[in-house]
Design an enzyme around this catalytic site. Structure first.
Site, short mmCIF file in Angstrom:
data_model
loop_
_atom_site.label_atom_id
_atom_site.label_comp_id
_atom_site.label_asym_id
_atom_site.label_seq_id
_atom_site.Cartn_x
_atom_site.Cartn_y
_atom_site.Cartn_z
N THR A 42 0.82 -1.21 0.00
CA THR A 42 0.00 0.00 0.00
C THR A 42 0.86 1.26 0.00
O THR A 42 1.99 1.24 0.51
CB THR A 42 -0.92 0.00 1.26
N ASP A 43 0.28 2.33 -0.54
CA ASP A 43 1.00 3.63 -0.51
C ASP A 43 1.16 4.13 0.92
O ASP A 43 1.99 5.00 1.19
CB ASP A 43 0.27 4.67 -1.37
N GLU A 44 0.39 3.56 1.86
CA GLU A 44 0.44 4.07 3.24
C GLU A 44 1.78 3.81 3.91
O GLU A 44 2.11 4.43 4.92
CB GLU A 44 -0.73 3.49 4.07
N TYR A 65 -1.32 -0.24 11.18
CA TYR A 65 -1.59 -0.91 9.89
C TYR A 65 -0.43 -0.70 8.92
O TYR A 65 0.16 -1.66 8.41
CB TYR A 65 -2.90 -0.41 9.27
N LYS A 123 2.40 -3.32 7.34
CA LYS A 123 2.58 -3.54 5.89
C LYS A 123 4.03 -3.20 5.49
O LYS A 123 4.62 -3.89 4.64
CB LYS A 123 1.59 -2.68 5.08
P1 NAD Z 1 -9.86 -6.88 3.07
O1 NAD Z 1 -9.74 -6.55 4.52
O2 NAD Z 1 -11.14 -6.61 2.36
O3 NAD Z 1 -9.54 -8.44 2.85
C1 NAD Z 1 -8.51 -9.10 3.52
C2 NAD Z 1 -8.74 -10.61 3.35
O4 NAD Z 1 -7.64 -11.29 3.99
C3 NAD Z 1 -10.02 -11.12 4.02
O5 NAD Z 1 -10.71 -11.97 3.12
C4 NAD Z 1 -9.53 -11.89 5.23
O6 NAD Z 1 -10.36 -12.96 5.62
C5 NAD Z 1 -8.18 -12.39 4.73
N1 NAD Z 1 -7.24 -12.74 5.81
C6 NAD Z 1 -6.96 -12.04 6.93
N2 NAD Z 1 -6.07 -12.72 7.70
C7 NAD Z 1 -5.75 -13.85 7.01
C8 NAD Z 1 -4.89 -14.94 7.28
N3 NAD Z 1 -4.15 -15.01 8.39
N4 NAD Z 1 -4.82 -15.95 6.37
C9 NAD Z 1 -5.57 -15.93 5.24
N5 NAD Z 1 -6.42 -14.91 4.94
C10 NAD Z 1 -6.51 -13.89 5.81
O7 NAD Z 1 -8.65 -6.14 2.37
P2 NAD Z 1 -8.57 -5.47 0.92
O8 NAD Z 1 -9.07 -4.09 1.00
O9 NAD Z 1 -9.13 -6.41 -0.07
O10 NAD Z 1 -6.98 -5.39 0.75
C11 NAD Z 1 -6.26 -6.50 0.22
C12 NAD Z 1 -4.78 -6.18 0.25
O11 NAD Z 1 -4.52 -5.00 -0.49
C13 NAD Z 1 -4.24 -5.92 1.66
O12 NAD Z 1 -2.98 -6.52 1.77
C14 NAD Z 1 -4.13 -4.40 1.74
O13 NAD Z 1 -3.09 -4.01 2.60
C15 NAD Z 1 -3.83 -4.05 0.30
N6 NAD Z 1 -4.28 -2.71 -0.15
C16 NAD Z 1 -5.57 -2.32 0.06
C17 NAD Z 1 -5.99 -1.08 -0.41
C18 NAD Z 1 -7.42 -0.62 -0.23
O14 NAD Z 1 -7.73 0.53 -0.56
N7 NAD Z 1 -8.33 -1.45 0.23
C19 NAD Z 1 -5.09 -0.25 -1.08
C20 NAD Z 1 -3.78 -0.70 -1.27
C21 NAD Z 1 -3.39 -1.93 -0.81
P1 TYD Z 2 -10.39 4.59 4.92
O1 TYD Z 2 -11.41 4.20 3.92
O2 TYD Z 2 -10.45 3.98 6.29
O3 TYD Z 2 -8.96 4.33 4.24
P2 TYD Z 2 -7.48 4.79 4.76
O4 TYD Z 2 -7.54 5.25 6.15
O5 TYD Z 2 -6.73 3.51 4.64
O6 TYD Z 2 -7.04 5.84 3.79
O7 TYD Z 2 -10.44 6.16 5.11
C1 TYD Z 2 -10.27 7.04 4.02
C2 TYD Z 2 -10.26 8.46 4.57
O8 TYD Z 2 -11.56 8.75 5.08
C3 TYD Z 2 -9.30 8.66 5.71
O9 TYD Z 2 -8.73 9.96 5.62
C4 TYD Z 2 -10.17 8.57 6.96
C5 TYD Z 2 -11.51 9.11 6.47
N1 TYD Z 2 -12.71 8.53 7.11
C6 TYD Z 2 -13.68 9.36 7.65
O10 TYD Z 2 -13.56 10.59 7.63
N2 TYD Z 2 -14.78 8.79 8.23
C7 TYD Z 2 -14.95 7.43 8.28
O11 TYD Z 2 -15.98 6.96 8.83
C8 TYD Z 2 -13.96 6.59 7.70
C9 TYD Z 2 -14.10 5.10 7.73
C10 TYD Z 2 -12.84 7.19 7.12
#
Ligand code: NAD
Ligand code: TYD
Length: 337
Positions: free
Chosen positions: A126-128, A151, A155
């Site tokens: 992630t970019d985070e 988090y 990562k």
């Molecule tokens: P999510 O939380 O929706 O899904 C995570 C999945 O991992 C779930 O299905 C969960 O059951 C599974 N999981 C958790 N612990 C596990 C374990 N020990 N063994 C097997 N499975 C397990 O997450 P997401 O939003 O789909 O993100 C997926 C990946 O992409 C993550 O690694 C996250 O850091 C990365 N990512 C997410 C975003 C975003 O905006 N959502 C952006 C950049 C990167």
């Molecule tokens: P989020 O979707 O949790 O992603 P991330 O924190 O990984 O970027 O949040 C996106 C942005 O929205 C973040 O700046 C936090 C803000 N936010 C709110 O203001 N209210 C909310 O209820 C949530 C979940 C997030």
């Protein structure tokens, strides 16, 4: 490359990725290893669950024996690791599980994959991990890692391990770092689906702090396409930033969602800020564009409208998330209970 192990494939991005990959690569077989935490929702995969090229295994990436068995038995060529705890707010309430899954789990996967001799290992990061930006500048692949939440720290820890395996063992690793995703099947605890859900139910929309924090949004399928490209054509040991060059202040997204749903701005409720809240994320995706020819397909205006349409049409999916009924899907599907 034919047999893929996708971890965390029942989550938001992983499930979109599996569906997309089975469409794009008709000769691929996919094993989905997912422990089904609260974020794992097998109903996301209902359209492909009976496909003979797809196998679901309920289990953890922390289970070395299980992972090794899968690698050997299914003759896995490549791993794409999505499995993670992914919500910043939850990491503030309880960091331990983030270290356990994101760091220790990745370490276990790496070790099993190294012993087995995997062809490719793609870590979905992630970019985070880069931390927070001020008003100017963008994250490049050379930006220093500087995570601010449990988090992002977990990562970043995983990324460091992946890098060390490449450097020390010539392990065939790839890392992608993407900005905030939106689209179908995102659990309604993240900003966009939560705001859509609350607005539709005429509930308050909680905006943290001033709402001026900025995120760089990308459609989940554009992320999936980028991962596919990096997996097949990325340079081993490479890091690839992925982003839609689409920055929005949170408050402006929330207002846009209200406008599209024809709901009043009076539903907005400013609440206490998230501790350590990163101010701004912005990805410079020039490398993946130039080297791999990637470009996003979705423009945000259409993507957001389409996403709202999907949430409207998926009332049962949303309702099951809220009630917890989605947790019964595994037993119904795989054990007929
Ligand atoms: P999510 O939380 O929706 O899904 C995570 C999945 O991992 C779930 O299905 C969960 O059951 C599974 N999981 C958790 N612990 C596990 C374990 N020990 N063994 C097997 N499975 C397990 O997450 P997401 O939003 O789909 O993100 C997926 C990946 O992409 C993550 O690694 C996250 O850091 C990365 N990512 C997410 C975003 C975003 O905006 N959502 C952006 C950049 C990167
Ligand atoms: P989020 O979707 O949790 O992603 P991330 O924190 O990984 O970027 O949040 C996106 C942005 O929205 C973040 O700046 C936090 C803000 N936010 C709110 O203001 N209210 C909310 O209820 C949530 C979940 C997030």
């Amino acid at each position: 490359m034919k047999n893929l192990l996708i971890t965390g494939g029942a989550g938001f991005i992983g499930s979109n990725y599996i569906i997309d990959m089975l469409k794009k690569h008709t000769n691929y077989s996919i094993v989905n290893l997912d422990i089904l935490t609260y974020a794992g929702n097998l109903s996301n995969l209902s359209e492909i669950e009976k496909d003979s090229r797809y196998t679901f295994i309920k289990g953890s990436i922390n289970n070395l024996e299980l992972v090794s068995y899968i690698l050997h038995d299914y003759k896995i060529d490549a791993i794409v690791n999505f499995a993670a705890e992914s919500h910043v707010d939850r990491s503030i309430l309880g960091p331990d599980i983030f270290v356990e899954t994101n760091v220790k789990g990745t370490s276990t996967l790496l070790e099993a994959a190294r012993e087995y001799g995997i062809e490719k290992f793609l870590q979905v990061s992630t970019d985070e991990v880069y931390g927070s930006l001020g008003d100017d500048g963008k994250f490049t692949e050379n930006t220093h890692i500087s995570p601010n939440s449990p988090y992002s720290a977990s990562k970043a820890g995983a990324d460091m391990l992946v890098r060390s395996y490449y450097k020390t063992f010539k392990f065939p690793a790839l890392i992608t770092r993407c900005s905030n995703n939106y689209g179908p099947y995102q659990f309604p605890e993240k900003l966009i689906p939560l705001m859509i859900k609350n607005a539709r139910e005429d509930k308050p929309l909680p905006v943290y702090g001033t709402g001026k924090n900025i995120r760089d949004w990308i459609h989940v399928l554009d992320h999936c396409t980028a991962i596919d490209l990096v997996l097949h054509n990325g340079e081993i040991g490479g890091i690839y930033n992925i982003g839609g060059e689409n920055e929005w202040r949170n408050i402006d997204i929330v207002k846009e969602i209200l406008k599209l749903l024809d709901k009043p701005e009076s539903l907005i409720k400013f609440v206490t800020d998230r501790p350590g809240h990163d101010f701004r994320y912005a990805i410079d995706p020039s490398k993946i564009k130039k080297e791999l020819g990637w470009k996003p397909k979705y423009n945000f205006s259409d993507g957001l409208k389409e996403t709202i349409k999907w949430y409207k049409a998926s009332q049962k999916w949303v309702g099951d998330c809220t009630s917890g009924a989605y947790k019964n899907y595994y037993d119904k599907m795989y054990h007929g209970r």
